[in-house]
Every structure is written in C-alpha cells, then in structure tokens.
Design an enzyme around this catalytic site. Structure first.
Site, mmCIF file in Angstrom:
data_model
loop_
_atom_site.group_PDB
_atom_site.id
_atom_site.type_symbol
_atom_site.label_atom_id
_atom_site.label_comp_id
_atom_site.label_asym_id
_atom_site.label_seq_id
_atom_site.Cartn_x
_atom_site.Cartn_y
_atom_site.Cartn_z
ATOM 1 N N CYS A 75 29.749 -17.808 -16.481
ATOM 2 C CA CYS A 75 28.946 -16.908 -17.315
ATOM 3 C C CYS A 75 29.616 -16.563 -18.641
ATOM 4 O O CYS A 75 28.983 -15.980 -19.521
ATOM 5 C CB CYS A 75 28.669 -15.609 -16.549
ATOM 6 N N GLU A 115 22.469 -18.318 -10.472
ATOM 7 C CA GLU A 115 22.760 -16.935 -10.868
ATOM 8 C C GLU A 115 23.635 -16.931 -12.104
ATOM 9 O O GLU A 115 24.492 -17.807 -12.280
ATOM 10 C CB GLU A 115 23.460 -16.217 -9.710
ATOM 11 N N ARG A 160 24.769 -3.904 -10.285
ATOM 12 C CA ARG A 160 25.251 -5.177 -10.847
ATOM 13 C C ARG A 160 24.025 -5.987 -11.250
ATOM 14 O O ARG A 160 23.472 -6.768 -10.462
ATOM 15 C CB ARG A 160 26.091 -5.917 -9.811
ATOM 16 N N ARG A 162 22.089 -8.891 -12.534
ATOM 17 C CA ARG A 162 22.337 -10.307 -12.735
ATOM 18 C C ARG A 162 21.012 -11.061 -12.802
ATOM 19 O O ARG A 162 20.027 -10.685 -12.158
ATOM 20 C CB ARG A 162 23.187 -10.896 -11.602
#
Length: 444
Positions: A75, A115, A160, A162
């Site tokens: 990421c 993801e 979180r 995502r």
C-alpha cells in the site's frame, strides 16, 4: 475438507489474514508468496505451507491453478502517510499492473479478493484506481466492486478503514457487501488482565500524558475542547502562512517582526536561526501551506486568543517535549476529561486520545505507535494486537516487538475478509467445476 472446497492463491501473504479467513470457510491454499524471509518461515509454521519469494521472480505458469486470487498488494505507493508515488514508485509501483495482472491473465481465477488503503480510490484524483479497474474489467473480464470497511463494524474493536476489492468472472448480481453495524464494541474484549509481557510506559510518555492531563484539567468546564488537532506550537505565533508561497521568500527585515513557536520572537540575525524557531511544517521551501493546514493554524491561533488566560501558565511545560508530542487530538467528545481512563496512541501527527471502545488503526512504522492502555499504564501486547486483526489464534508471531508491529500493521483483517467471502457465496461456476472427489473406502 469439503469435496468442493475452493483453491486459493495468497499473494503478498504476510501473516496470512486471507488464509485464516478462507481456511475458516473450508477452502484450501495451493500457493502463497511473500518477499519477507521471516514471514515466510512464520507462514510455514502457522499453516504448513512455505511461501515462495518475490512475485516478480515467479513465472505465472509456476503457480498452481486456483479459484480465488487473494492479494493485499503493498500500500505504500498509495498511502496518505507516504509520498503517494503510485505506479511511479520504483520499489512497489508495478506490482499490480505488471505482476498481479499477469497471474490473473494466466489463470483466470473465478474470484478476486484484494485489500489496500482507502486512499487508493482517491490517489491521483481517482485516475490510478480508474485505470486498475479498467484493466480488471475490460482486459481481464471481471465484474468489479469496491467498498471501504472497518473491523469495528463487525465486532472487532479496531477502527481501520481499508478498501476491499472483489471481482467475479460470472458477475456480482448475487453479492451484497456485508453491512455490519455500529453496535457496542469494547477494547476489553481483546485485552488480557495485567499481562506479564506488557511493556510499561516510559517516564517521558507518562510525563507527557500528565502534562496534557493538566491541560484538560485547566480548561474550564464550559469550554468545549477542540474537535480539530491542538497544535500548541501555534499558541502565541503570528508568522504569516497565507500571503507568501514560502517563508523563505519573505525578506529577513520583514520576517523579524513576527513571532514563531510558542510566541518566540523571530528577531534574529540569520535566517537559519529564525527557521529554528518555526514549526517544522513551516520551514519548507516548496509551496504554500495546503488548505487543511492553514485551517488548523487559524483555528489554533483563535483558540489560544480566546483561552490565553488559562493556557499561558501551562504553555512552558509542553515545550520540553519533541514536536510530535506537542500536538494533541481529543477524540472523546462527551467523555470525562481523564486521559488515564482512555486509549492513547502516539502518532507522528500527535498524541491521540480515544474512547475505550476501539483501538486506533495499527500501523507498521514503529512500536512507539502501539496503542496504550492508559488505565494500566502500558502498551498493548503483541498477542492483544493480533486479536485486533482477528489473528489471535495464530500459533506464532514475529519474535521482536518491532517486527510484530510491522507485520500486523501491514496485515489484512481476517474477520472482515471472512464476512466478505461469506457474502460472495463462493462456488465454482459450472464451466470450471472439477470432478467430485469420491471418499476413500476403508478395507472391510
């Protein structure tokens, strides 16, 4: 194992969040790859499969046939915390466009499950994701959908956000994203009581928190604490932040008339001495402050102007700490003003205080950003942090706290993946179904 369990490949496998989720649903891993040597060894210990190394060095034809392709591709190129170089990142930028896509084109798995950081959709004004989606849909033949999800919506006490990406070669008409809810979650659900391996807070951390606690106690009850980040270095400052592209462009004679951090005079002979008295974010030669930074500066200066009477006697006490600890975020509107009953995280952006309902997002950068359980004056343990990623049943974690922090901060949350996989109702399409495996017969 079900006779029709699906086969999945786990790219950039890390600690195995995808593996945990899909294994819980009865599916079978046939391939994994991970560039980090320690994580490969741990994956083997935890799952009995030794991942191969760098995907860039693996031929697509060496990867077994699979029905589901999982990938939490790096990421860093898209994260707001980095330089946001995207596909131009020399280290990681081509992993999706060159290497994930060549695996897809070779094997044409029925499902994709990816993801990444939420900012991927917004990177480069949306153009980066638009191109990725075009490649998956137009070039590879998938129906694609995306959603930003957080574990706290599914009973896991971690916020979180995502981006999750699902793809299917036979359409997504059957699929709806798992809804989750905002029901009651408490961080105590993942905590051990006074764990012996917990790291206690260093003296400087305790002193810093006590200093901010004094700030809270000095604030009159009728005063609402700011919802914006408190930047104490702006209290008493009046250097210009909108008129010039850079403070380096201001003539020294003019700049000497202003005040910097904590109201320090800028009446110094040399520019370097003047810059030392300015916040680090005001020393750049690049370009004018972005709008959000101008807004925070303006809000902090106004807050100080209105509340100078009770802030000014406290202000010298915060100056002894590093700049990141001179910033403070109170994310507990309506809570009693007692840091020692709350959850704290030290970030580069400041000291962040949250309700004891959820932990802040785990980050991969350093152990100093591990969430703090203030009422026990300690950091969360590695095993507690693994529960925040729905990985509490892993037999082994990395050996050092720094490695645990990095691995969990980069991991995908297994519970969120499990909910998505359930909603996909994973099954092999008719044109790809394999012959049923007959159960073995025991000798009479």
């Amino acid at each position: 194992m079900s006779a029709f369990s699906l086969r999945f490949a786990d790219l950039f496998s890390g600690l195995g969040g995808f593996h945990l989720a899909l294994r819980r649903l009865g599916h079978r891993c046939v391939f994994a790859c991970e560039i980090d040597e320690e994580l490969r060894s741990l994956y083997h210990s935890n799952f009995g499969i030794l991942p191969q190394g760098d995907l860039r060095q693996i031929k697509a034809t060496q990867i077994p046939e699979h029905d589901i392709l999982c990938a939490g591709f790096p990421c860093q190129p898209f994260s707001k915390a980095g330089e946001q170089l995207g596909t131009k990142c020399k280290l990681w930028g081509d992993l999706f466009s060159r290497h994930v896509l060549r695996v897809i084109r070779c094997h044409k798995p029925s499902y994709l499950l990816f993801e990444n950081v939420a900012n991927l959709e917004r990177h480069d004004a949306g153009r980066t994701w638009a191109e990725m989606k075009r490649q998956l849909e137009k070039e590879c033949g998938y129906t694609i959908d995306t959603e930003v999800l957080s574990p706290h919506r599914f009973g896991v006490p971690q916020i979180r956000q995502r981006l999750f990406i699902v793809g299917c070669r036979h359409g997504l008409d059957h699929f709806e994203w798992p809804a989750g809810d905002d029901g009651d979650v408490r961080i105590e659900s993942v905590l051990d009581k006074q764990p012996k391996d917990a790291k206690p807070l260093p003296d400087q951390v305790i002193e810093c928190l006590e200093t901010w606690q004094e700030f809270l106690e000095r604030a009159p009850r009728k005063i609402s604490l700011p919802s914006f980040p408190i930047w104490s270095m702006e209290f008493g400052a009046n250097y210009p932040f909108t008129k010039y592209d850079s403070l380096h462009d201001i003539p020294l004679k003019t700049l000497r008339n202003y005040r910097g951090c904590f109201g320090q005079t800028l009446n110094r002979r040399f520019r370097d001495d003047i810059l030392e008295r300015l916040p680090s974010y005001a020393r750049s030669e690049a370009h004018t402050f972005p709008h959000w930074k101008q807004m925070f500066i303006r809000q902090n200066r106004e807050f100080y102007r209105v509340n100078k009477t009770w802030i000014k006697p406290w202000l010298p006490k915060i100056r002894k700490f590093p700049p990141s600890l001179q910033k403070f975020e109170w994310n507990c509107k309506g809570e009693a003003r007692d840091i020692w009953n709350l959850v704290v995280q030290f970030r580069a952006s400041g000291v962040r205080v949250k309700r004891p309902t959820t932990a802040p997002s785990l980050v991969a950068m350093t152990t100093t950003q591990t969430p703090i359980i203030a009422w026990e004056r300690r950091y969360m343990t590695p095993r507690e942090c693994s529960r925040l990623q729905s990985m509490g049943d892993l037999k082994q974690l990395p050996a050092s706290p720094t490695r645990v922090c990095k691995a969990l901060g980069n991991a995908v949350n297994a519970e969120v993946v499990l909910r998505i996989a359930k909603a996909l109702r994973l099954q092999i399409p008719i044109d790809k179904q394999r012959p049923r495996i007959a159960p073995s017969r025991r000798a009479a």
